[in-house]
Design an enzyme around this catalytic site. Structure first.
Site, short mmCIF file in Angstrom:
data_model
loop_
_atom_site.label_atom_id
_atom_site.label_comp_id
_atom_site.label_asym_id
_atom_site.label_seq_id
_atom_site.Cartn_x
_atom_site.Cartn_y
_atom_site.Cartn_z
CD GLU A 25 -1.63 1.69 2.94
OE1 GLU A 25 -1.16 2.81 3.17
OE2 GLU A 25 -2.03 0.91 3.84
CD GLU A 37 2.77 2.95 9.45
OE1 GLU A 37 3.40 3.13 8.38
OE2 GLU A 37 1.57 2.67 9.49
#
Lengths: 431, 430
Positions: free
Chosen positions: B70, B142
């Site tokens: 993604e 992240e």
């Protein structure tokens, strides 16, 4: 009834009823907002009031009975909270539920929601000249939990710490829930006294947003508030005081990722300078193609996030970033380097145009959300700008009129006031 | 083109299959200034082992690769999609969940130009070893951020306890180690499997016209060959893997997730059943229930307490989440209450409260363009017309709920996950 418009009327001394009607929504949201000066002595005892009120009222004296009534009103949400806006303390209780058009049994939802909210805020449960002891005790514990849990979201925690560092002893440094110590001192009587003072002296802003008929709610609120004894002592807005030299603080907690927050002070002298500051902050770090995002995050991979936003209540620009502990120095330098770029005019017409395009979408999306509309108009009312209450489209037009020179001037006008760094155990001492 | 309408909501949308193979669900909404578009594939973190009709054997991929893909899809040879969206003013994003990846944007002007960008970049992958290496650094950051998030950790620790082998137990973003195994070749394999248009759906809600969408799709999308996908699934036992898990993090009050493992059926049944399970969440410990009151009065829960149900391809579970000074006690009380109600029957008044609550929740989603686009994509991937989701809530019956209670709220198939404040020890060992 106005179409898709904002309307406002005074219904009692210092009490205003505002409405935004829009038939595209399937729900209505009504909030009662009590606005007073934010102060260390009163923060906790005021903050607990909405939570106690939310537990019951004389017409619904039991919390479970109240929640069942809300459930049968199609899961209407009734909630309260405390927030700060600059030096103001805003205590809110709101109710939100679906409209009559989609109710399975055709109930007059807007009127029912308004009535329940009125009961909750104006007709609380009283015993021994205080709130119910049991409810006060529970909410006192919850308030303490809330204050202590503010550290759970490290991103927000670091931002709050930076604001506190910047404003030192002034009310703007205070959190809207007060401190654990002051929360512990709350008693049923002191909370009730605080409530009485709020109802008597606060500026009261009621907002109705949705597709339902607000007239029955307005009549009801007018009638209920007319019976109150009021002597409003509203918060007077004052310009923030900023430190002369940059303040710095490093704090150590067990975190895997460091948080670096920078607060810049500003003193816009009019609405036009304010629009320039907001646009400048967006070009600097408010979009996925901003200076900070493209350089600090994407190009140099120094941070997972790095963004800037303008805090209108406090007149500051906040830069917030998540960095590896050992890259703090590098990230700090790059964040300031990007601001220097703006100050020197190193940005293109295209960057400005694209930022404006994206902010247009943000302004438009405010009008498409019940919650955002309510917040928007409450903020407008709290600012009390000379320009009056502006719609999202009007603010958008003001921002579109900002020139390149004004953006440069805005970047030059901000001053680094505070630097806060949250770091993990191992990295401390390396900086 | 099929028109779907709801008398209840006075609304309609159209469903059609574009010549490219892409399924479209389009809901113009009067009065809204913005439009919200989502292009999604039913491919998420749980698709860890698969093959197409053209492959000889199954391919097992590293954890977190769907999410990684993604991120990477936003970038092509010339520039990234955000730079293109910057020209149209759209606010764009994407997300990867357990069972889907969606690319989305919201805009108030230049709708067609933004749709062209969306359809174009998602259908034009560009992965190189150099760009993959760079992304490993960003996603590593992240993941470290998630490692510090008690909300995130408490949930994945719970899923790890509820499930033995189902990949729903794995972190969506993977681990720093697993993403280090990702290569450009692997990304292409995943892309070519799951990103064929026959497997995807486009949903749009708000300020736009059906004609605008079709004009852009005709211009941008070519016909794609159909790919048949087979996902390899290990047999997930009925039982839970562990009843209790804990971790220490920098929190002030212990946090907990209590989970009940439901019996998974088809994706469609799981999604419809999860709506009924949401009602049961209210019946057992919703804020109008006797148990909620008892726990609240004893300060065992606070206002952070909530319950939710989660359904997908081959999983269905229900969770209660919150903060408590004594999570084990909360867990025991909830299990006992579920058993009591299963035995004694659901209080008819509580049933009405729960039904109205969940019906109101689904109707409220229609207040926003984002809510409608989201419901459309949920419906698309589970083969449920959107308005049926609202009707499922409106038409719930007490006997139906009673049956689900026995099936999905069994204490023997439940678990407790706790985050303790760092530096403090658990009060007792399990």
């Amino acid at each position: 009834m106005s179409q898709n418009g904002f309307g406002r009327e005074k219904i009692a001394d210092g009490v205003y009823f505002s409405h935004v009607y829009d038939q595209k929504f399937y729900s209505n949201r009504i909030s009662i907002n009590l606005v007073v000066p934010l102060a260390a002595e009163t923060a906790a005892e005021y903050a607990i009031v909405p939570s106690i009120l939310r537990l019951g009222c004389r017409t619904c004296p039991d919390q479970t009975v109240l929640n069942r009534r809300l459930g049968l009103l199609y899961g209407a949400s009734l909630d309260g909270g405390a927030a700060s806006f600059g030096e103001m303390h805003v205590l809110s209780v709101f109710i939100k539920g679906i409209d009559k058009r989609v109710a399975l049994h055709g109930e007059n939802m807007a009127a029912l929601l308004g009535e329940l909210l009125c009961d909750v805020v104006l007709d609380p449960l009283i015993e021994d000249s205080g709130f119910k002891a049991g409810y006060t005790e529970i909410e006192k514990n919850n308030l303490i939990d809330t204050i202590e849990s503010e550290m759970n979201d490290k991103r927000v925690y670091a931002q709050n710490q930076c604001v506190s560092l910047l404003f030192g002893d002034s009310p703007r440094a205070l959190r809207p829930y007060g401190t654990v110590e002051s929360a512990r001192r709350v008693t049923p009587q002191s909370a009730y006294t605080a409530y009485r003072r709020l109802i008597e002296t606060a500026r009261i802003e009621i907002l109705f947003v949705g597709s339902g008929d607000y007239e029955p709610a307005l009549s009801l609120f007018r009638e209920r508030f007319a019976g109150l004894t009021r002597s409003p002592a509203p918060a007077v807005r004052q310009a923030p005081l900023f430190p002369e030299a940059t303040l710095e603080r490093t704090e150590q907690l067990e975190v895997a990722q460091g948080k670096l927050v920078l607060a810049f002070s500003s003193s816009p002298k009019d609405e036009r300078e304010l629009s320039a500051l907001r646009l400048m902050s967006a070009i600097y770090g408010g979009t996925p193609f901003s200076k900070l995002f493209l350089n600090v995050r994407e190009k140099l991979s120094l941070c997972y996030y790095c963004s800037a936003r303008y805090d209108r209540g406090n007149q500051i620009m906040m830069v917030s970033s998540g960095v590896e502990h050992e890259k703090k120095g590098e990230a700090y330098d790059e964040i300031l380097r990007q601001l220097d770029a703006l100050r020197e005019g190193n940005f293109t017409e295209e960057e400005m145009k694209e930022t404006l395009l994206l902010t247009n979408t943000s302004f438009a999306s405010v009008g498409d959300s019940l919650y955002a509309l309510g917040n928007w108009y409450l903020t407008q009312l709290l600012i009390g700008s000379q320009a009056g209450v502006l719609s999202p489209a009007e603010e958008q037009a003001r921002m579109a009129a900002v020139t390149r020179e004004e953006v440069i001037a805005a970047a030059r006008a901000v001053q680094l006031g505070a630097v806060y760094f949250l770091t993990g155990g191992e990295a401390l001492g390396k900086d | 083109m099929e028109k779907m309408s709801s008398q209840r909501l006075h609304q309609e949308y159209v469903r059609l299959t574009h010549s490219s193979g892409l399924q479209m669900y389009l809901c113009p909404m009067e009065g809204f200034s913005t439009a919200y578009a989502m292009l999604g594939t039913p491919y998420g973190s749980i698709n860890t082992c698969f093959k197409t009709d053209k492959d000889s054997g199954f391919l097992r991929v590293p954890g977190g690769i769907a999410h990684f893909l993604e991120h990477k899809l936003f970038e092509n040879e010339d520039c990234d999609a955000f730079a293109r969206y910057a020209k149209t003013g759209a606010s764009a994003n994407a997300y990867t969940s357990f069972d889907r990846t969606c690319y989305l944007y919201e805009c108030s002007e230049n709708f067609s130009e933004s749709l062209e960008i969306l359809l174009d970049f998602v259908t034009h992958p560009y992965f190189t070893e150099a760009t993959v290496n760079k992304e490993q650094g960003i996603i590593g950051q992240e993941i470290r951020m998630y490692d510090d998030s008690p909300d995130w950790r408490v949930q994945f620790n719970l899923l790890g306890a509820l499930y033995h082998v189902n990949p729903v137990r794995l972190d969506i973003a993977g681990t720093v180690e697993s993403i280090s195994e990702i290569t450009a070749d692997l990304l292409y394999r995943c892309y070519n499997t799951f990103y064929n248009l026959h497997n995807m759906a486009l949903t749009v809600a708000g300020n736009f016209t059906v004609g605008e969408v079709l004009a852009v799709a005709d211009r941008v999308l070519g016909e794609s060959g159909k790919v048949t996908i087979e996902n390899f699934r290990e047999n997930e036992p009925d039982s839970v893997k562990e009843r209790y898990v804990e971790q220490k993090l920098a929190v002030a009050t212990p946090m907990f997730n209590i989970g009940f493992k439901g019996r998974a059926r088809s994706r469609k049944e799981n999604v419809l059943n999860s709506i009924l399970d949401e009602m049961l969440v209210e019946v057992i410990a919703g804020d109008a229930s006797p148990l909620y009151r008892r726990l609240y009065d004893q300060s065992l829960i606070n206002q952070t307490f909530y319950g939710e149900s989660m359904a997908g391809e081959d999983y269905l579970c229900t969770m209660y989440c919150g903060e408590s000074k004594d999570p084990k006690r909360v867990y025991e009380e909830i299990c006992a209450e579920a058993a009591r109600i299963a035995e004694e029957g659901i209080d008819p008044e509580m049933f009405e409260v729960a039904k109205a609550t969940i019906y109101g929740r689904y109707v409220s989603a229609f207040n926003t363009v984002e809510g409608v686009a989201g419901l459309l994509i949920t419906g698309a991937f589970s083969d449920i017309p959107m308005y049926d989701l609202v009707d499922a809530a409106a038409n719930a019956t007490l006997p139906l709920l009673q049956e689900r209670l026995r099936e999905d709220f069994d204490a023997a198939r439940s678990a407790l996950s706790v985050i303790l404040p760092a530096g403090k020890k658990a009060e007792e060992d399990e």
